[in-house]
Design an enzyme around this catalytic site. Sequence first.
Site, short mmCIF file in Angstrom:
data_model
loop_
_atom_site.label_atom_id
_atom_site.label_comp_id
_atom_site.label_asym_id
_atom_site.label_seq_id
_atom_site.Cartn_x
_atom_site.Cartn_y
_atom_site.Cartn_z
N ASP A 70 -4.16 3.69 -7.03
CA ASP A 70 -2.88 3.70 -7.75
C ASP A 70 -3.14 3.10 -9.12
OD1 ASP A 70 -3.07 0.96 -7.31
OD2 ASP A 70 -1.21 0.80 -6.17
N HIS A 73 -19.58 -0.32 14.01
CA HIS A 73 -18.83 -0.45 15.26
C HIS A 73 -17.55 0.39 15.29
CE1 HIS A 73 -20.69 -4.50 16.82
NE2 HIS A 73 -21.60 -3.58 16.51
N HIS A 100 -19.69 1.87 21.41
CA HIS A 100 -18.68 1.90 20.35
C HIS A 100 -18.00 3.26 20.25
CE1 HIS A 100 -20.02 -2.04 19.29
NE2 HIS A 100 -21.26 -1.60 19.15
N CYS A 132 -6.27 -0.29 -4.34
CA CYS A 132 -4.97 -0.62 -4.93
C CYS A 132 -5.01 -2.10 -5.27
CB CYS A 132 -3.83 -0.23 -4.00
SG CYS A 132 -3.81 -1.05 -2.40
N THR A 169 -4.27 -4.78 -3.50
CA THR A 169 -4.87 -5.57 -2.41
C THR A 169 -5.73 -4.76 -1.45
OG1 THR A 169 -2.96 -5.14 -1.00
CG2 THR A 169 -2.87 -7.12 -2.39
C1 RB5 Z 1 1.21 -2.25 -6.81
O1 RB5 Z 1 1.87 -3.20 -7.59
C2 RB5 Z 1 0.72 -2.86 -5.52
O2 RB5 Z 1 1.80 -3.15 -4.68
C3 RB5 Z 1 -0.26 -1.96 -4.82
O3 RB5 Z 1 -1.33 -1.71 -5.68
C4 RB5 Z 1 -0.92 -2.48 -3.55
O4 RB5 Z 1 -1.41 -3.76 -3.71
C5 RB5 Z 1 -0.18 -2.30 -2.32
O5 RB5 Z 1 -0.70 -2.53 -1.22
#
Ligand code: RB5
Length: 145
Positions: free
Chosen positions: A9, A101, A136, A68, A70
Amino acid sequence: MARLYFGSDHAAVELREHLAAHAREAGHDVVETLGPATADEKADYPDVAKALCAKLTAQPGALGVLVCGTGQGMAITANRIRGIRAVVCGDTFSASMGRAHNDANVLCLGARVLGLGLAATVFDAFVAGSFEGGRHQRRVDLIDG
Ligand code: RB5
């Protein structure tokens, strides 16, 4: 060498491009890169994750990298798609064990969590890994069973 799809993203355009360039330099086949061209172009992570996973399920053996802020939203979305096994990793052990695994076929990374260098190292561990099969395989089969 791996056949790879990259997607991000807006929050992870820089990391996506860094990893794609890193992968090309290492000799991997970067089939396609999905997501916005710049961080100013907002993109919803579920749309990118679904688009990448649709390509991946049509190409057995290929691997995906979804990034993204996180890595979490990408992984949550990707893991709803049958045949996709996505892992969020912040260390090399998890990345290689995810392959060994769990037969993971998608690596999710957080651009707001990892620096470019660590992300590339985790990526390297993921693509270098391989599924051990054996006991596995039965467990992986139970995921979809
Ligand atoms: C975008 O601001 C953020 O929410 C997205 O990149 C991500 O971290 C969502 O899981």
